[in-house]
Design a protein around this motif. Structure first.
Motif, PDB file in Angstrom:
ATOM      1  N   GLU A 175       9.361 -14.356-110.988  1.00 44.77           N
ATOM      2  CA  GLU A 175       9.214 -15.644-111.672  1.00 44.77           C
ATOM      3  C   GLU A 175      10.254 -15.880-112.752  1.00 44.77           C
ATOM      4  OE1 GLU A 175       5.300 -16.248-113.082  1.00 44.77           O
ATOM      5  OE2 GLU A 175       4.417 -16.372-111.070  1.00 44.77           O
ATOM      6  N   GLU A 235      16.632 -15.965-112.944  1.00 46.31           N
ATOM      7  CA  GLU A 235      17.437 -17.181-113.048  1.00 46.31           C
ATOM      8  C   GLU A 235      18.662 -17.158-112.138  1.00 46.31           C
ATOM      9  OE1 GLU A 235      18.445 -18.049-117.096  1.00 46.31           O
ATOM     10  OE2 GLU A 235      16.455 -17.492-117.841  1.00 46.31           O
ATOM     11  N   PHE A 253       9.473 -21.190-101.847  1.00 45.56           N
ATOM     12  CA  PHE A 253      10.222 -20.772-103.034  1.00 45.56           C
ATOM     13  C   PHE A 253       9.344 -20.914-104.280  1.00 45.56           C
ATOM     14  CE2 PHE A 253      13.933 -20.933-100.408  1.00 45.56           C
ATOM     15  CZ  PHE A 253      14.874 -20.147-101.047  1.00 45.56           C
ATOM     16  N   LEU A 299      10.128 -18.462-107.518  1.00 42.91           N
ATOM     17  CA  LEU A 299      11.367 -18.515-108.302  1.00 42.91           C
ATOM     18  C   LEU A 299      11.401 -19.805-109.125  1.00 42.91           C
ATOM     19  CD1 LEU A 299      13.807 -17.211-105.544  1.00 42.91           C
ATOM     20  CD2 LEU A 299      12.916 -15.940-107.493  1.00 42.91           C
ATOM     21  N   LYS A 300      10.528 -19.897-110.095  1.00 45.85           N
ATOM     22  CA  LYS A 300      10.380 -21.135-110.847  1.00 45.85           C
ATOM     23  C   LYS A 300      11.549 -21.406-111.788  1.00 45.85           C
ATOM     24  CE  LYS A 300       5.336 -20.892-110.715  1.00 45.85           C
ATOM     25  NZ  LYS A 300       4.075 -20.807-111.508  1.00 45.85           N
ATOM     26  N   ASN A 301      12.240 -20.354-112.210  1.00 50.03           N
ATOM     27  CA  ASN A 301      13.320 -20.522-113.183  1.00 50.03           C
ATOM     28  C   ASN A 301      14.715 -20.345-112.559  1.00 50.03           C
ATOM     29  OD1 ASN A 301      11.761 -20.860-115.680  1.00 50.03           O
ATOM     30  ND2 ASN A 301      11.014 -18.795-115.213  1.00 50.03           N
ATOM     31  N   LEU A 302      14.795 -20.317-111.234  1.00 51.12           N
ATOM     32  CA  LEU A 302      16.070 -20.039-110.568  1.00 51.12           C
ATOM     33  C   LEU A 302      17.082 -21.148-110.831  1.00 51.12           C
ATOM     34  CD1 LEU A 302      17.224 -17.834-108.677  1.00 51.12           C
ATOM     35  CD2 LEU A 302      16.748 -19.385-106.769  1.00 51.12           C
ATOM     36  N   ARG A 303      18.246 -20.746-111.307  1.00 51.89           N
ATOM     37  CA  ARG A 303      19.342 -21.696-111.543  1.00 51.89           C
ATOM     38  C   ARG A 303      20.510 -21.480-110.596  1.00 51.89           C
ATOM     39  NH1 ARG A 303      21.371 -21.340-117.366  1.00 51.89           N
ATOM     40  NH2 ARG A 303      20.935 -19.129-117.136  1.00 51.89           N
ATOM     41  N   CYS A 306      12.458 -25.837-106.668  1.00 48.38           N
ATOM     42  CA  CYS A 306      13.230 -25.136-107.701  1.00 48.38           C
ATOM     43  C   CYS A 306      13.926 -26.181-108.564  1.00 48.38           C
ATOM     44  CB  CYS A 306      14.231 -24.189-107.063  1.00 48.38           C
ATOM     45  SG  CYS A 306      13.487 -22.876-106.070  1.00 48.38           S
ATOM     46  N   LEU A 366      17.370 -25.435-110.232  1.00 51.83           N
ATOM     47  CA  LEU A 366      18.481 -24.918-109.427  1.00 51.83           C
ATOM     48  C   LEU A 366      19.713 -25.811-109.568  1.00 51.83           C
ATOM     49  CD1 LEU A 366      19.193 -22.637-107.447  1.00 51.83           C
ATOM     50  CD2 LEU A 366      18.582 -24.183-105.582  1.00 51.83           C
TER      51      LEU A 366
END
Length: 1063
Positions: free
Chosen positions: A168, A171, A188, A191-195, A215, A218
């Motif tokens: 979670e 990033e 997905f 992966l709440k904070n994936l950039r 996301c 992202l």
């Protein structure tokens, strides 16, 4: 710029080495829970180390002796000693460049293959000394505070564990350039904070899941160089960088892609199978800097809305099927520095082998018909203030070149070759001080060159294939910019426009003669004035003194003009100041004698083609001092005397042609020392004596032409053992004795006119007199590295055989072109599918007096045995079939995959069965099923009067059929329909032999008399503009250049554009 941009962007996943997270949890840093987490992270790292192979010791310092894991290589921690970043970059060398992962070519500091990839995120790995190998293990997910997982250019393989997809706080997930397989997760949600999701150049398959839209943060989505299929989701437009190149994506680009694209800066969709139009709402992406759409199958036009992209730096729409005009609104893209409208080389050609797949080969074969524009390039586009590179070869552009070049301060590269521009080359080009690449070849330009042009400063100047006249000036070269290197810009500079200029300059050099003769010199200077109407004497070579040097390879081409004066004149005045020199002055009017000191004049000379001039005298022995020479062609001159034995000193010589002179004496046996020699042509001279036995030592020889001389004695039996020898001709000599036995090399047709040679008992036929130079049309064609086509006698097809084959093929080509015109111009039903019956039925249009069944046809062709094959074309092979004694037909077996559907094929072919034309063969019948298709024609045993005008020139010369040869034949038929004249109409006789309907159409268009071409009733019916457009298109179909000639699909698309709305 690109590298710093990468580091300063919001992504910053490489800057976590100095990451310090301050939060309320810091007050518990010494708590028992904190100590437990500390030990837990350290334990995970040690387990990770044990799970991988580390041959170079990248993480050898991870051990219990070093107690603080936060100081370990690639590890960064927060204030609580919790691991927040795991960043270990490999060198990409996993089992070499051809491992299939792509890491090696992405990382290589001197690699050029992927220069156009990764704008905004591109990095190299020069600081890395090894790689990690193994599988990604689920325990990485136990690093619960991990924000950055960056392991690019290593050798990780297998699936990405589901536990990692559920982290979670993660990033950045960066696994670029590994061997990761599997598919993207369906969900997905974790992966709440994936950039940043960077999985470029792996082995990932499947589709892009819709759940990726959840996301919300992202920004960078890179999945280029994988095996992703399906369509592109519209939500991808909201990201900052989208990299989807080199996949298997299809369908059209969704309209909603451009609805929420305010953040989008880099969009790379190249190397896929995208179809349909380019969405106009991409013009809403106001921050877009690079838009790469090349190597797809986009159709329709370039949307004028793209002119709203004020920050756009690079636009590449090449290698698609676009048409229409170039929108003048692109002139509003004030930041545009690179515009690529067409491109004849595949940017991904060198990448194919590294991916371990034939997909790119398939892509190249599917999309062979590229952009087909109308009109010219608008003035507002040509004068963009930041434009550095304009690339639009073979794009069917026309009109006059822009006369006002006051705003060309930034221009460095222009390629408008193989188009239809006319008029004079503007004097304004002389004001483009940075211009170093100018290719205007194969257009319709005329007039004289201005001496103010900065040709001596240019690395490429090509005006060949036009109608320019006057002398070749002594161009000014008062000051030039610094000499560019082989790689024009360092590859670690990822500025998009610089990367494009570097890549295209490299590709242009890779196709130059200097590369075919060896990779010598860092600087390649290429000046081509060939195939024009230049006259007078050469005053000086147009190369600046600052370009001279031992690192420079210089190519000067001026063949096929009307240049006069003594040979060599000033050609070699600066030769010794170069690393390599290539000279082609063939087919001119140069005279005089070869200087006695020829050798010392130019020891760096690699290629010399001075054929078809008026050079007299003898060949001096000093020619043997041209120690660098690889190619020497002095054919069809007035040379006399003997062949000097010093030629044996040219140890690197591959091609030697002295044909068509008055050389006497014997063939020096020392020529047998030229172990690299591949072609030896001494035909049409006055040579006597025996063929030296030493020639059998030439193990690399592929062509030996000694015909039309006065040679005697026997043919050395050892020549039959020269395994590479494939072309052999000793006709019209005085040879005797037995003909050496070989595998189809030495045939009686190769020894004509030798009455004492047995077992070939032939008459001594009349032959061209060796006392005068023969004609090049008598001989076989060779192409020199300089691009000059040479023709030499080879004992191949006779002119009658070529004419007969060409005539029959042309008839088939015309019919096939008409078939595909009908097929492509009918609107396909969306419900269309293969409906062919399994029954073996043959539909008959014309009764030939004997039953035609499927079984009869197959039996008569010997089950389509190769021994009955009489021709091969772009759509299948043709077989001779004797249905019953004396009843012959021709069977054209078609490639099933070239058609859209059996049901549609049935309907179209029945229409064609009712067509009759005196210049077309009769379509007797056909068969079509899911597995087999063939057409039945009446059989033509040889040529038919009047068909020669339909034959494409390249087919008449080589007897090779292609789809483009069909287009030529279609163009001729279209010209007939427009004018109501025949291809070789009797009314053309006043213009002389060889004048046909194509020449007549070109003449009238040049003279502004297009109206006279059309039959009266057709012109009166109008509309005149459309009629002239059709005439232009027919002429384009019949151009000599294959690269300029359109495909049938492009022709049909253009016809549709001219179609009245009511149709």
């Amino acid at each position: 710029m690109g590298s710093s941009y990468f580091l300063s962007s919001v992504i910053k996943w490489q800057s976590f080495t100095k990451l310090k997270l301050f939060s309320l949890f810091c007050v518990f840093s010494l708590s028992l829970n904190g100590v437990a987490s500390f030990d837990s992270d350290k334990s995970v790292l040690l387990q990770f180390k044990n799970s991988v192979s580390d041959p170079s010791g990248l993480i050898s310092g991870w051990n219990l002796i070093s107690t603080n894991h936060c100081h370990w290589n690639g590890v960064s921690c927060d204030a609580n000693s919790r691991v927040v970043s795991l960043n270990i970059t490999g060198n990409g060398n996993y089992r070499g460049k051809k491992s299939g992962g792509g890491g090696a070519i992405l990382c290589s500091g001197d690699s050029i293959e992927l220069s156009l990839y990764g704008f905004g995120i591109r990095r190299d790995c020069k600081g890395s000394n090894g790689i990690l190998m193994g599988k990604l293990v689920p325990l990485i997910a136990r690093l619960s505070e991990l924000r950055v997982l960056s392991l690019p250019f290593n050798g990780f393989l297998g699936l990405i564990p589901s536990e990692i997809w559920g982290m979670e706080k993660l990033e950045v997930l960066d696994l670029e350039g590994n061997l990761v397989s599997g598919s993207l997760p369906v969900s997905f949600s974790g992966l709440k904070n994936l950039r940043v999701l960077n999985l470029g150049f792996n082995r990932i398959e499947g589709e892009i899941p819709d759940s990726l839209s959840r996301c919300d943060g992202l920004e960078i989505f890179n999945i280029a160089g994988n095996r992703i299929n399906g369509t592109i989701p519209g939500f991808a437009g909201r990201f900052k960088g989208v990299y989807l190149s080199l996949n298997q994506l299809g369908g059209s680009l969704p309209e909603d892609f451009g609805y929420n694209c305010e953040k989008l800066e880099h969009l790379d969709l190249s190397g896929n199978f995208l179809v349909g139009g380019i969405p106009s709402n991409l013009g809403n992406c106001g921050n877009l800097r690079t838009l790469l759409l090349y190597s797809n199958m986009f159709e329709e036009i370039i949307p004028r809305e793209l002119g709203k992209l004020g920050k756009l730096e690079v636009l590449d729409v090449s290698r698609n099927s676009l048409s229409g005009s170039v929108p003048p609104e692109l002139g509003n893209c004030s930041a545009l520095s690179v515009l690529v409208l067409s491109n004849m080389f595949d940017p991904y050609q060198d990448v194919n082998g590294t991916r371990g797949t034939s997909l790119l080969d398939h892509l190249s074969s599917v999309n062979e018909d590229f952009n087909f524009f109308q009109g010219g390039i608008p003035a507002d586009v040509m004068t963009l203030p930041k434009l550095r590179m304009l690339w639009a070869p073979s794009a069917t552009l026309d009109g006059m070149l822009l006369s006002n070049w006051d705003s060309c301060d930034s221009l460095e590269m222009i390629n408008l070759s193989h188009n239809f521009f006319k008029g004079e080359i503007p004097h304004g080009f002389s004001r483009c001080n940075k211009l170093r690449y100018l290719d205007l070849s194969s257009n319709g330009l005329y007039g004289e060159l201005h001496e103010e042009f900065r040709v001596p400063c240019m690395t490429v100047f090509d005006v060949s294939g036009n109608a320019l006249s006057g002398s070749i000036p002594s161009f000014y070269s008062s000051s030039c910019p610094p000499v560019p290197s082989t790689i024009e810009y360092p590859l670690n500079v990822y500025d998009p426009s610089s990367a494009y200029i570097s890549f295209f300059a490299y590709k242009a050099k890779a196709g130059s003669p200097t590369m075919s003769l060896g990779r010598n010199g860092e600087i390649s200077v290429f000046h081509n004035f060939g195939d024009n109407n230049f006259t007078g004497t050469l005053q000086s070579l147009p190369i600046s003194p600052v370009r001279l040097g031992k690192q420079t390879a210089y190519t000067f081409l001026a063949g096929d003009n009307k240049l006069s004066g003594p040979f060599p004149g000033i050609l070699f005045e600066n030769c010794d100041g170069l690393n390599m020199m290539i000279v082609n002055v063939s087919n001119n009017r140069m005279s005089g004698q070869i200087p006695a000191n020829m050798g010392p004049m130019c020891r760096s000379l690699k290629l010399l083609d001075a054929s078809k001039n008026q050079i007299a005298g003898t060949i001096p022995p000093s020619v043997g001092e041209l120690v660098s020479l690889v190619y020497l062609d002095m054919s069809w001159n007035l040379l006399q005397g003997r062949i000097p034995s010093s030629l044996s000193q040219l140890s690197g010589l591959k091609y030697l042609s002295l044909t068509g002179n008055r050389i006497v004496g014997s063939i020096p046996s020392s020529i047998g020392k030229l172990q690299t020699l591949e072609v030896l042509d001494l035909s049409s001279n006055l040579l006597s004596g025996e063929i030296p036995n030493d020639l059998v030592r030439l193990r690399n020889l592929t062509a030996l032409l000694l015909n039309n001389n006065k040679l005697s004695g026997q043919i050395p039996s050892g020549l039959a053992n020269v395994t590479l020898l494939s072309i052999f001709n000793v006709s019209f000599n005085n040879l005797s004795g037995p003909l050496p036995s070989s595998n189809n090399l030495m045939k009686c047709s190769s020894v004509l006119g030798n009455p004492y040679l047995h077992p070939c008992h032939v008459f001594s036929l009349a032959s061209p007199s060796p006392d005068s130079p023969g004609r090049a049309s008598e001989a076989q064609s060779y192409t020199s590295p300089s691009g000059q086509s040479q023709k030499n006698g080879s004992g191949g097809f006779t002119s009658i055989e070529i004419a007969s084959i060409a005539s029959a093929s042309a008839i088939f080509s015309v019919l096939l072109a008409l078939i595909f015109l009908f097929i492509y111009t009918r609107k396909l039903s969306p419900k269309s599918k293969i409906m062919g019956s399994a029954r073996k039925e043959v539909t008959i249009f014309t009764d030939i007096g004997v039953p035609l069944t499927f079984e009869n046809v197959v039996r008569a062709t010997g089950s389509f045995n190769a021994s009955n094959c009489i021709g091969n074309g772009g759509f299948g092979s043709t077989y001779k079939a004797e249905i019953s004694p004396g009843v012959l037909v021709a069977i054209k077996k078609l490639a099933v995959g070239r058609f859209q559907g059996i049901q549609q094929f049935h309907a179209e072919i029945k229409t064609l069965g009712r067509l009759h034309h005196p210049n077309l063969v009769t379509l007797i019948g056909y068969h079509a099923s899911e597995t087999e298709m063939f057409l039945i024609y009446n059989y033509l045993p040889g040529g038919v009067a009047g068909t020669f005008g339909y034959v494409a020139p390249e087919y008449a010369m080589t007897c090779r059929v292609s789809d483009k040869a069909d287009v030529y034949s279609y163009g001729v038929v279209l010209l007939e329909l427009l004018s109501d004249k025949k291809a070789l109409d009797p009314s053309f006789s006043s213009y002389g032999n060889g004048f046909n309907i194509v020449a007549w159409a070109c003449m009238l268009l040049r003279q502004g008399r297009a109206k006279e071409f059309f039959t009266a009733g057709l012109w009166d019916a109008g509309p005149h503009d459309d009629l002239v457009e059709v005439l232009h298109m027919a002429v384009v179909c019949t151009v000599d250049s294959l690269s300029t000639r359109p495909t049938m699909k492009q022709v049909v698309r253009r016809l549709k554009q001219l179609q009245p709305p009511s149709c």
